[in-house]
Design a protein around this motif. Structure first.
Motif, PDB file in Angstrom:
ATOM      1  N   SER A 180      -8.835   1.343   8.933  1.00 58.48           N
ATOM      2  CA  SER A 180      -9.463   0.877   7.700  1.00 58.48           C
ATOM      3  C   SER A 180      -8.377   0.536   6.675  1.00 58.48           C
ATOM      4  CB  SER A 180     -10.388   1.961   7.135  1.00 58.48           C
ATOM      5  OG  SER A 180      -9.614   3.075   6.704  1.00 58.48           O
ATOM      6  N   LYS A 181      -8.779  -0.098   5.573  1.00 55.98           N
ATOM      7  CA  LYS A 181      -7.783  -0.453   4.564  1.00 55.98           C
ATOM      8  C   LYS A 181      -7.082   0.799   4.035  1.00 55.98           C
ATOM      9  CE  LYS A 181      -6.947  -2.781   0.191  1.00 55.98           C
ATOM     10  NZ  LYS A 181      -7.509  -3.563  -0.953  1.00 55.98           N
ATOM     11  N   GLU A 182      -7.847   1.854   3.745  1.00 55.00           N
ATOM     12  CA  GLU A 182      -7.246   3.081   3.220  1.00 55.00           C
ATOM     13  C   GLU A 182      -6.268   3.687   4.225  1.00 55.00           C
ATOM     14  OE1 GLU A 182     -10.453   2.376   3.329  1.00 55.00           O
ATOM     15  OE2 GLU A 182     -10.787   1.945   1.178  1.00 55.00           O
TER      16      GLU A 182
ATOM     17  N   GLY B 218      -3.832  -5.597  20.033  1.00 53.22           N
ATOM     18  CA  GLY B 218      -2.936  -5.059  19.023  1.00 53.22           C
ATOM     19  C   GLY B 218      -3.361  -3.744  18.415  1.00 53.22           C
ATOM     20  N   THR B 219      -4.397  -3.113  18.967  1.00 52.79           N
ATOM     21  CA  THR B 219      -4.894  -1.866  18.376  1.00 52.79           C
ATOM     22  C   THR B 219      -4.249  -0.625  18.972  1.00 52.79           C
ATOM     23  OG1 THR B 219      -6.780  -2.040  19.895  1.00 52.79           O
ATOM     24  CG2 THR B 219      -7.119  -2.779  17.629  1.00 52.79           C
TER      25      THR B 219
ATOM     26  N   ALA C 193      -4.722   2.078   6.658  1.00 50.19           N
ATOM     27  CA  ALA C 193      -3.594   1.166   6.829  1.00 50.19           C
ATOM     28  C   ALA C 193      -2.600   1.310   5.677  1.00 50.19           C
ATOM     29  CB  ALA C 193      -4.091  -0.273   6.925  1.00 50.19           C
ATOM     30  N   VAL C 194      -3.112   1.456   4.476  1.00 48.91           N
ATOM     31  CA  VAL C 194      -2.226   1.619   3.316  1.00 48.91           C
ATOM     32  C   VAL C 194      -1.465   2.936   3.416  1.00 48.91           C
ATOM     33  CG1 VAL C 194      -2.164   1.956   0.818  1.00 48.91           C
ATOM     34  CG2 VAL C 194      -3.586   0.139   1.798  1.00 48.91           C
ATOM     35  N   ALA C 195      -2.149   3.994   3.852  1.00 47.52           N
ATOM     36  CA  ALA C 195      -1.482   5.286   4.027  1.00 47.52           C
ATOM     37  C   ALA C 195      -0.413   5.204   5.106  1.00 47.52           C
ATOM     38  CB  ALA C 195      -2.518   6.356   4.363  1.00 47.52           C
ATOM     39  N   TRP C 196      -0.700   4.492   6.192  1.00 52.45           N
ATOM     40  CA  TRP C 196       0.264   4.343   7.292  1.00 52.45           C
ATOM     41  C   TRP C 196       1.490   3.575   6.828  1.00 52.45           C
ATOM     42  CZ3 TRP C 196       3.037   0.888  10.093  1.00 52.45           C
ATOM     43  CH2 TRP C 196       3.454   1.246  11.384  1.00 52.45           C
ATOM     44  N   LEU C 197       1.249   2.468   6.099  1.00 50.92           N
ATOM     45  CA  LEU C 197       2.328   1.570   5.695  1.00 50.92           C
ATOM     46  C   LEU C 197       3.063   2.075   4.457  1.00 50.92           C
ATOM     47  CD1 LEU C 197       3.626  -1.188   6.421  1.00 50.92           C
ATOM     48  CD2 LEU C 197       1.955  -2.250   4.883  1.00 50.92           C
ATOM     49  N   GLY C 198       2.356   2.829   3.620  1.00 51.88           N
ATOM     50  CA  GLY C 198       2.949   3.278   2.359  1.00 51.88           C
ATOM     51  C   GLY C 198       2.906   2.237   1.280  1.00 51.88           C
ATOM     52  N   SER C 199       2.155   1.165   1.540  1.00 54.76           N
ATOM     53  CA  SER C 199       2.046   0.080   0.570  1.00 54.76           C
ATOM     54  C   SER C 199       0.792  -0.725   0.895  1.00 54.76           C
ATOM     55  CB  SER C 199       3.280  -0.821   0.622  1.00 54.76           C
ATOM     56  OG  SER C 199       3.070  -2.025  -0.100  1.00 54.76           O
ATOM     57  N   ALA C 200       0.217  -1.371  -0.113  1.00 49.96           N
ATOM     58  CA  ALA C 200      -0.954  -2.227   0.106  1.00 49.96           C
ATOM     59  C   ALA C 200      -0.566  -3.675   0.332  1.00 49.96           C
ATOM     60  CB  ALA C 200      -1.903  -2.126  -1.090  1.00 49.96           C
ATOM     61  N   ASN C 201       0.729  -3.982   0.248  1.00 49.36           N
ATOM     62  CA  ASN C 201       1.185  -5.364   0.398  1.00 49.36           C
ATOM     63  C   ASN C 201       0.884  -5.894   1.796  1.00 49.36           C
ATOM     64  OD1 ASN C 201       2.208  -5.358  -2.195  1.00 49.36           O
ATOM     65  ND2 ASN C 201       4.264  -4.716  -1.544  1.00 49.36           N
TER      66      ASN C 201
ATOM     67  N   GLY D 187      -8.804  -4.044   6.616  1.00 52.91           N
ATOM     68  CA  GLY D 187      -7.930  -3.140   7.351  1.00 52.91           C
ATOM     69  C   GLY D 187      -6.884  -3.901   8.147  1.00 52.91           C
ATOM     70  N   ALA D 188      -6.298  -3.242   9.130  1.00 45.63           N
ATOM     71  CA  ALA D 188      -5.228  -3.862   9.919  1.00 45.63           C
ATOM     72  C   ALA D 188      -5.118  -3.179  11.275  1.00 45.63           C
ATOM     73  CB  ALA D 188      -3.892  -3.762   9.169  1.00 45.63           C
ATOM     74  N   THR D 189      -4.693  -3.949  12.258  1.00 42.91           N
ATOM     75  CA  THR D 189      -4.418  -3.376  13.571  1.00 42.91           C
ATOM     76  C   THR D 189      -3.015  -2.765  13.566  1.00 42.91           C
ATOM     77  OG1 THR D 189      -3.403  -5.379  14.476  1.00 42.91           O
ATOM     78  CG2 THR D 189      -5.810  -5.169  14.666  1.00 42.91           C
ATOM     79  N   LEU D 190      -2.743  -1.981  14.583  1.00 40.03           N
ATOM     80  CA  LEU D 190      -1.422  -1.357  14.685  1.00 40.03           C
ATOM     81  C   LEU D 190      -0.329  -2.413  14.801  1.00 40.03           C
ATOM     82  CD1 LEU D 190       0.017   1.375  14.860  1.00 40.03           C
ATOM     83  CD2 LEU D 190      -0.339   1.317  17.345  1.00 40.03           C
TER      84      LEU D 190
END
Length: 369
Positions: free
Chosen positions: A323-325, A197-198, A327-335, A341-344
């Motif tokens: 990373s978490k930062e 999933g990356t 991922a939040v920037a990519w998603l536009g939200s921390a929810n 962090g998160a995979t793509l």
């Protein structure tokens, strides 16, 4: 019931071969057309043959010269249609499918006539491939009569549009990979490893687009057979004929080949690992402009040392989660974003409003991102 019929093509030379065909109630009308189309070549009356496989065929394309005579037509319920068309010194077989692909084969009394009839039949028959976010990719598989290759357009975005899908710590290595030219090739193996999933498959699609001017990317759908059958491997390694004046490099894509390159590969896959290495920098690879890209979910420490030795890899990249930062920037939200962090794949699921909680030890396909 079975009936034997002699093919009614007159003999033109003493070297021509007689041909009989058997027809029974198990044969279809399309089988009859196939036999009639093959017979002038088999007997030698029309000893030259040319064939073309078409994609995205226009619905109104005639797929025949204007002076052709339609001899037989057969259509089946799934929408496929087969036609037998003839002209002076040539015979044409056209098979059209509901998915807008077609096979056009010609036999003729001489080579130039065969080329001419085929060119007239397929001229303007295909719709142009969409220029935006598409690139042609080849697909290999082992068929009944050896290796088969089909070319299809796939969705692929430019690197500068998707680079934010990848962590900043791996982005410089990917920048170098995307910008490689033939003069930069030093090593024949590209290794993309990391958890599912990356975005490893997405990278390969984008690589096909970035390298389009100098490299043809082909995906091998059955890599386990490729390295277990030397004849099939030779077909894929040698490649296919092209009308281009300058032959391009080729990149063979092998996805999820963990068992082929793991530390226990020699015991698990027999000669597969040896043949892979021979293709990348052994005798088989000499003189062939062939690169091999492999994706795996294995950790680098669990890969066979021969695969990762210095000098063998053109690129060796661990594609990890954001990373978490990031991922939040990519998603536009921390929810929904984990502290780790998160995979793509997780980010796409969250953006679509779905919860995505991977299970420990999950060995899924990673949503093919």
């Amino acid at each position: 019931m079975s009936v034997m019929r002699e093919v009614p093509f007159p003999s033109r030379e003493s070297s021509e071969l007689p041909m009989n065909i058997w027809i029974d109630d198990a044969d279809s009308a399309i089988d009859v057309i196939d036999a009639l189309a093959l017979s002038p070549f088999a007997t030698g009356a029309q000893p030259w043959s040319r064939l073309a496989n078409l994609e995205r065929v226009r619905p109104d394309a005639p797929l025949s010269p204007a002076d052709g005579r339609l001899l037989r037509t057969a259509r089946v319920e799934d929408g496929s249609e087969s036609r037998l068309i003839a002209g002076e010194g040539w015979t044409l077989r056209v098979v059209r499918h509901r998915n807008r692909t077609a096979t056009v084969s010609v036999t003729a009394v001489d080579e130039e006539l065969a080329k001419s009839v085929l060119a007239q039949s397929i001229e303007g028959a295909e719709e142009a491939m969409p220029e935006v976010d598409h690139v042609e990719m080849g697909f290999w598989w082992r068929g009944m009569h050896g290796g088969t290759r089909s070319e299809k357009p796939i969705t692929a975005q430019p690197w500068d549009e998707i680079n934010k899908n990848y962590s900043a710590k791996v982005r410089p290595a990917l920048d170098r990979l995307m910008s490689i030219t033939p003069d930069d090739v030093n090593g024949r193996l590209i290794l993309l490893h990391g958890e599912p999933g990356t975005g490893k498959t997405t990278l390969l699609r984008t690589l096909a687009k970035q390298w389009h001017d100098w490299c043809q990317v082909d995906c091998v759908l059955d890599p386990e057979r490729l390295f277990n059958e030397p004849g099939y491997l030779m077909e894929v390694a040698v490649g296919y004929d092209s009308d281009e004046d300058t032959q391009r490099w080729r990149l063979l894509v092998l996805e999820d080949c963990d068992e082929l390159i793991s530390s226990g590969a020699k015991a698990q896959a027999g000669q597969g690992l040896s043949r892979l290495l021979n293709l990348t920098d052994g005798l088989l690879g000499q003189g062939r402009d062939v690169l091999v890209a492999i994706t795996t979910n294995e950790d680098l420490a669990r890969l066979h040392p021969a695969v990762v030795r210095p000098g063998r890899c053109l690129a060796q990249v661990e594609v990890g989660p954001l990373s978490k930062e990031e991922a939040v920037a990519w998603l536009g939200s921390a929810n929904g974003v984990s502290p780790s962090g998160a995979t793509l794949a997780q980010l796409y699921a969250l953006r679509a409003g779905r919860e995505f909680t991977p299970q420990p030890g999950d060995e899924s396909t990673g949503l093919y991102l």
